[in-house]
Write a protein that holds these residues in place. Structure first.
Motif, PDB file in Angstrom:
ATOM      1  N   THR A 118       0.825  -1.209   0.000  1.00  0.00           N
ATOM      2  CA  THR A 118       0.000   0.000   0.000  1.00  0.00           C
ATOM      3  C   THR A 118       0.859   1.259   0.000  1.00  0.00           C
ATOM      4  O   THR A 118       2.048   1.225   0.350  1.00  0.00           O
ATOM      5  CB  THR A 118      -0.917   0.054   1.233  1.00  0.00           C
ATOM      6  OG1 THR A 118      -0.101   0.105   2.420  1.00  0.00           O
ATOM      7  CG2 THR A 118      -1.840  -1.158   1.286  1.00  0.00           C
ATOM      8  N   TRP A 119       0.248   2.354  -0.369  1.00  0.00           N
ATOM      9  CA  TRP A 119       0.858   3.679  -0.231  1.00  0.00           C
ATOM     10  C   TRP A 119       0.696   4.124   1.225  1.00  0.00           C
ATOM     11  O   TRP A 119      -0.099   3.560   1.977  1.00  0.00           O
ATOM     12  CB  TRP A 119       0.181   4.674  -1.162  1.00  0.00           C
ATOM     13  CG  TRP A 119       0.422   4.404  -2.616  1.00  0.00           C
ATOM     14  CD1 TRP A 119      -0.363   3.660  -3.445  1.00  0.00           C
ATOM     15  CD2 TRP A 119       1.519   4.870  -3.411  1.00  0.00           C
ATOM     16  NE1 TRP A 119       0.165   3.633  -4.720  1.00  0.00           N
ATOM     17  CE2 TRP A 119       1.327   4.369  -4.726  1.00  0.00           C
ATOM     18  CE3 TRP A 119       2.632   5.658  -3.152  1.00  0.00           C
ATOM     19  CZ2 TRP A 119       2.215   4.637  -5.768  1.00  0.00           C
ATOM     20  CZ3 TRP A 119       3.521   5.933  -4.196  1.00  0.00           C
ATOM     21  CH2 TRP A 119       3.310   5.427  -5.484  1.00  0.00           C
ATOM     22  N   VAL A 202       4.107   6.026  -9.521  1.00  0.00           N
ATOM     23  CA  VAL A 202       3.715   7.382  -9.130  1.00  0.00           C
ATOM     24  C   VAL A 202       2.213   7.442  -8.921  1.00  0.00           C
ATOM     25  O   VAL A 202       1.452   6.667  -9.502  1.00  0.00           O
ATOM     26  CB  VAL A 202       4.129   8.443 -10.179  1.00  0.00           C
ATOM     27  CG1 VAL A 202       5.626   8.531 -10.310  1.00  0.00           C
ATOM     28  CG2 VAL A 202       3.464   8.180 -11.521  1.00  0.00           C
ATOM     29  N   ARG A 203       1.821   8.370  -8.063  1.00  0.00           N
ATOM     30  CA  ARG A 203       0.403   8.661  -7.864  1.00  0.00           C
ATOM     31  C   ARG A 203       0.054   9.846  -8.759  1.00  0.00           C
ATOM     32  O   ARG A 203       0.211  11.002  -8.367  1.00  0.00           O
ATOM     33  CB  ARG A 203       0.146   8.949  -6.392  1.00  0.00           C
ATOM     34  CG  ARG A 203       0.185   7.702  -5.524  1.00  0.00           C
ATOM     35  CD  ARG A 203      -1.112   6.901  -5.683  1.00  0.00           C
ATOM     36  NE  ARG A 203      -2.230   7.712  -5.216  1.00  0.00           N
ATOM     37  CZ  ARG A 203      -2.573   7.814  -3.937  1.00  0.00           C
ATOM     38  NH1 ARG A 203      -1.927   7.124  -3.002  1.00  0.00           N
ATOM     39  NH2 ARG A 203      -3.596   8.584  -3.586  1.00  0.00           N
ATOM     40  N   LYS A 211       0.648  19.608  -8.505  1.00  0.00           N
ATOM     41  CA  LYS A 211       1.606  20.125  -9.485  1.00  0.00           C
ATOM     42  C   LYS A 211       3.042  19.958  -8.972  1.00  0.00           C
ATOM     43  O   LYS A 211       3.419  18.872  -8.560  1.00  0.00           O
ATOM     44  CB  LYS A 211       1.300  21.590  -9.806  1.00  0.00           C
ATOM     45  CG  LYS A 211      -0.156  21.866 -10.151  1.00  0.00           C
ATOM     46  CD  LYS A 211      -0.626  21.103 -11.373  1.00  0.00           C
ATOM     47  CE  LYS A 211      -2.068  21.439 -11.718  1.00  0.00           C
ATOM     48  NZ  LYS A 211      -2.585  20.625 -12.841  1.00  0.00           N
ATOM     49  N   ASP A 212       3.830  21.040  -9.033  1.00  0.00           N
ATOM     50  CA  ASP A 212       5.237  20.962  -8.637  1.00  0.00           C
ATOM     51  C   ASP A 212       5.432  20.771  -7.130  1.00  0.00           C
ATOM     52  O   ASP A 212       6.550  20.523  -6.681  1.00  0.00           O
ATOM     53  CB  ASP A 212       5.983  22.225  -9.071  1.00  0.00           C
ATOM     54  CG  ASP A 212       6.105  22.317 -10.585  1.00  0.00           C
ATOM     55  OD1 ASP A 212       5.968  21.267 -11.251  1.00  0.00           O
ATOM     56  OD2 ASP A 212       6.326  23.430 -11.101  1.00  0.00           O
ATOM     57  N   LYS A 213       4.358  20.886  -6.349  1.00  0.00           N
ATOM     58  CA  LYS A 213       4.459  20.762  -4.894  1.00  0.00           C
ATOM     59  C   LYS A 213       4.215  19.328  -4.404  1.00  0.00           C
ATOM     60  O   LYS A 213       4.192  19.090  -3.196  1.00  0.00           O
ATOM     61  CB  LYS A 213       3.449  21.697  -4.213  1.00  0.00           C
ATOM     62  CG  LYS A 213       3.603  23.170  -4.575  1.00  0.00           C
ATOM     63  CD  LYS A 213       4.907  23.746  -4.060  1.00  0.00           C
ATOM     64  CE  LYS A 213       4.995  25.237  -4.346  1.00  0.00           C
ATOM     65  NZ  LYS A 213       6.283  25.814  -3.884  1.00  0.00           N
ATOM     66  N   TRP A 214       4.039  18.379  -5.328  1.00  0.00           N
ATOM     67  CA  TRP A 214       3.636  17.036  -4.901  1.00  0.00           C
ATOM     68  C   TRP A 214       4.719  16.305  -4.107  1.00  0.00           C
ATOM     69  O   TRP A 214       4.409  15.361  -3.371  1.00  0.00           O
ATOM     70  CB  TRP A 214       3.201  16.206  -6.115  1.00  0.00           C
ATOM     71  CG  TRP A 214       4.301  15.702  -7.022  1.00  0.00           C
ATOM     72  CD1 TRP A 214       4.859  16.357  -8.068  1.00  0.00           C
ATOM     73  CD2 TRP A 214       4.935  14.417  -6.980  1.00  0.00           C
ATOM     74  NE1 TRP A 214       5.809  15.590  -8.689  1.00  0.00           N
ATOM     75  CE2 TRP A 214       5.869  14.377  -8.041  1.00  0.00           C
ATOM     76  CE3 TRP A 214       4.805  13.289  -6.155  1.00  0.00           C
ATOM     77  CZ2 TRP A 214       6.680  13.268  -8.296  1.00  0.00           C
ATOM     78  CZ3 TRP A 214       5.615  12.183  -6.413  1.00  0.00           C
ATOM     79  CH2 TRP A 214       6.541  12.180  -7.466  1.00  0.00           C
ATOM     80  N   THR A 215       5.982  16.738  -4.205  1.00  0.00           N
ATOM     81  CA  THR A 215       7.056  16.081  -3.457  1.00  0.00           C
ATOM     82  C   THR A 215       7.365  16.775  -2.125  1.00  0.00           C
ATOM     83  O   THR A 215       8.322  16.407  -1.448  1.00  0.00           O
ATOM     84  CB  THR A 215       8.347  16.017  -4.293  1.00  0.00           C
ATOM     85  OG1 THR A 215       8.746  17.342  -4.661  1.00  0.00           O
ATOM     86  CG2 THR A 215       8.141  15.178  -5.539  1.00  0.00           C
ATOM     87  N   VAL A 221       3.313  11.219  -0.889  1.00  0.00           N
ATOM     88  CA  VAL A 221       2.828   9.905  -0.471  1.00  0.00           C
ATOM     89  C   VAL A 221       3.792   8.866  -1.025  1.00  0.00           C
ATOM     90  O   VAL A 221       4.127   8.893  -2.214  1.00  0.00           O
ATOM     91  CB  VAL A 221       1.394   9.656  -1.002  1.00  0.00           C
ATOM     92  CG1 VAL A 221       0.965   8.219  -0.726  1.00  0.00           C
ATOM     93  CG2 VAL A 221       0.416  10.636  -0.351  1.00  0.00           C
ATOM     94  N   THR A 222       4.267   7.962  -0.179  1.00  0.00           N
ATOM     95  CA  THR A 222       5.290   7.001  -0.574  1.00  0.00           C
ATOM     96  C   THR A 222       4.801   5.572  -0.347  1.00  0.00           C
ATOM     97  O   THR A 222       3.781   5.347   0.299  1.00  0.00           O
ATOM     98  CB  THR A 222       6.579   7.239   0.225  1.00  0.00           C
ATOM     99  OG1 THR A 222       6.314   7.046   1.626  1.00  0.00           O
ATOM    100  CG2 THR A 222       7.089   8.652   0.010  1.00  0.00           C
ATOM    101  N   ASN A 223       5.559   4.620  -0.881  1.00  0.00           N
ATOM    102  CA  ASN A 223       5.159   3.219  -0.702  1.00  0.00           C
ATOM    103  C   ASN A 223       6.224   2.376  -0.001  1.00  0.00           C
ATOM    104  O   ASN A 223       6.089   1.174   0.117  1.00  0.00           O
ATOM    105  CB  ASN A 223       4.797   2.580  -2.049  1.00  0.00           C
ATOM    106  CG  ASN A 223       6.011   2.375  -2.942  1.00  0.00           C
ATOM    107  OD1 ASN A 223       7.138   2.689  -2.573  1.00  0.00           O
ATOM    108  ND2 ASN A 223       5.786   1.862  -4.138  1.00  0.00           N
TER     109      ASN A 223
END
Length: 540
Positions: A118-119, A202-203, A211-215, A221-223
């Motif tokens: 899961t994420w 990737v989600r 946008k560019d703020k997703w990281t 969100v990571t797995n």
């Protein structure tokens, strides 16, 4: 694992003994005082068995794994994300999110995903997340230097060139836990490619939303086993273990401190503030007898790149003159045998390694080639600037060759160092005439080095392209016969290092690391990856 530039820890070039003593004693003490005043820094106890402390020379350039190319970024990403496959300690490809896979003729691969993965927000990892990642990596809109990495997939390059649609690319999702990939040719090593973080899922829903703020820590969100809790730019990054993962990591936190100076890193290691630290080559001798010292050969190559689109390196005789003016025995003495010199673009230990690949040192012939280029005795030679990332080792290397080229060719080379992000930006905006480069294998196969220099590689910034080289590498890639592959790679290296000469190999990689005795379960592989997933910290 890869890094676009082989970059040692950053530090100032020490011009004199007094300045060296100043940096060794004054600067580290100032740094400790500065840290203690930082609102993000907490006093470190060697009895803290839940937090692993490591150092990085700079902030990651990006945490977008489809776009990352440098080792610092991947150091963080590999602790946040898992992919379809992974390497074990023997560098065999083993299951990760893909529990199993099968192939038809090494041309069609079907991967079966672990239904329990899961994420970090609780959503299941789906096969469509991998398809989205592959297509995003390939898309020209992403502008990833690594787009070529998946060009072996059917119609991948066609899609990258906007000549066909995503539905025509050989990536299918029969169901949420099955991923099918069709290649344009047989490639037995394809599961090895998928160990690279650039192919991690990737989600796409979160990328579209933020946008560019997703990281950013707030949205990422990571797995994997850890999440990005906080990132104080220029200070530190904090990773926290996921409470929902099974088995849970014994570490609760990993804190990466941003410490540019290697001298400071070593001081903090000696005081047991840092648990693991890299050792620059010129400090290896000091720790030679320490049981903490680990020396791990790397599948990597350090080299100088020449931009053949810009004078004077648009002249083959100039490139050959520079290649013949490189004395690697001097380089060995300069760094006290701390890393192995090399004339091969493919490093030792991989198929196709050629110890006599590049030209050997021949000053008389070097001067003759420069005269053939129209610069006898170095007269009227144009201004050339060697660009390199800031750091003591890189500067020592640059100063050494500046003097070598003056002595052998009677030409003056200007030097310019740039901070890490500025250095990468410079390569992308206007490739310098001459610049320091390095490549760390993505997987243990010579293909990862040779495809780097193919005409359509996004990481080949030299402007060089050779149809024969491309053909030889493609033939080697498609063959299952190891002896045939070896000969093809050797022929390709001849085209690269003797005929075209867009690069001059200098050395192979060697990781020198200090690991405290209370750290158990840590290992570092020849691909440059620090494996922290099973680390335990046992207080003395």
């Amino acid at each position: 694992m890869t890094e676009d530039i082989s970059r040692p820890p950053r530090s100032s070039f020490l011009h004199s003994l007094n300045l060296r003593r100043f940096f060794q004693f004054f600067f580290p003490m100032f740094f400790l005082l500065d840290l203690s005043c930082s609102p993000h820094f907490q006093p470190v106890s060697k009895h803290d068995s839940h937090t692993l402390f490591m150092a990085m020379a700079d902030d990651p350039s990006t945490l977008d794994w489809n776009k990352a190319t440098d080792g610092i970024s991947f150091e963080v990403i590999t602790n946040l994300m898992d992919g379809l496959t992974r390497f074990d300690k023997h560098l065999n490809v083993s299951p990760d999110i893909a529990l199993s896979w099968e192939t038809v003729g090494n041309k069609e691969f079907t991967f079966h995903l672990d239904p329990s993965r899961t994420w970090s927000d609780g959503k299941p990892v789906r096969s469509s997340d991998f398809r989205n990642s592959f297509l995003r990596l390939l898309s020209s809109k992403t502008a990833s230097p690594y787009a070529y990495y998946l060009f072996d997939v059917q119609n991948a390059s066609c899609f990258h060139e906007n000549k066909c649609t995503a539905s025509q690319v050989g990536i299918e999702v029969p169901d949420s836990k099955t991923l099918k990939v069709s290649l344009s040719h047989p490639m037995a090593a394809f599961p090895s490619l998928l160990t690279s973080p650039i192919t991690d899922p990737v989600r796409i829903d979160l990328i579209q939303k933020y946008k560019d703020k997703w990281t950013s820590p707030k949205h990422l969100v990571t797995n994997g086993r850890f999440i990005l809790k906080d990132w104080w730019h220029g200070d530190s990054l904090l990773l926290e273990s996921r409470k929902d993962i099974v088995p849970a990591p014994s570490l609760r936190r990993i804190r990466f401190l941003i410490i540019p100076e290697p001298v400071t890193q070593l001081l903090l290691y000696d005081r047991h503030v840092l648990d693991i630290v890299g050792v620059p080559s010129f400090y290896v001798k000091k720790y030679q007898q320490s049981p903490d010292l680990h020396r791990i050969p790397q599948f990597s190559t350090v080299y100088y790149s020449l931009n053949i689109k810009r004078p004077p390196f648009d002249n083959i005789h100039v490139r050959k003159a520079f290649a013949l003016a490189v004395d690697r025995s001097d380089l060995r003495e300069l760094f006290q045998n701390a890393f192995p010199v090399s004339r091969s673009f493919i490093p030792r230990g991989l198929l196709g390694y050629e110890k006599n690949g590049g030209y050997r040192y021949d000053p008389q012939k070097a001067r003759s080639e420069l005269a053939m280029a129209g610069y006898p005795g170095g007269k009227h030679f144009p201004r050339v600037t060697l660009i390199f990332p800031s750091g003591t080792q890189s500067r020592i290397l640059a100063v050494h060759f500046q003097e070598s080229f003056r002595k052998v060719l009677h030409v003056s080379i200007h030097l310019r160092s740039l901070e890490w992000k500025a250095f990468l930006a410079k390569l992308d905006s206007k490739t310098p005439q001459m610049y320091q480069s390095g490549w760390l294998a993505d997987y243990p196969d010579p293909n990862t080095f040779m495809t780097l220099m193919m005409t359509d590689s996004g990481n080949n910034r030299t402007g060089w392209g050779d149809p024969l080289f491309d053909h030889l590498v493609s033939e080697a890639l498609s063959s299952d016969n190891q002896s045939v592959r070896s000969e093809l790679y050797k022929k390709a290296q001849k085209q690269l290092l003797r005929i075209g000469i867009p690069v001059i190999p200098l050395s192979e990689g060697l990781s020198n690391m200090l690991v405290h005795q209370d750290i158990k379960g840590f290992w570092h592989d020849p691909l440059g990856t620090d494996h922290l997933e099973n680390v335990t910290k046992i207080p003395d």
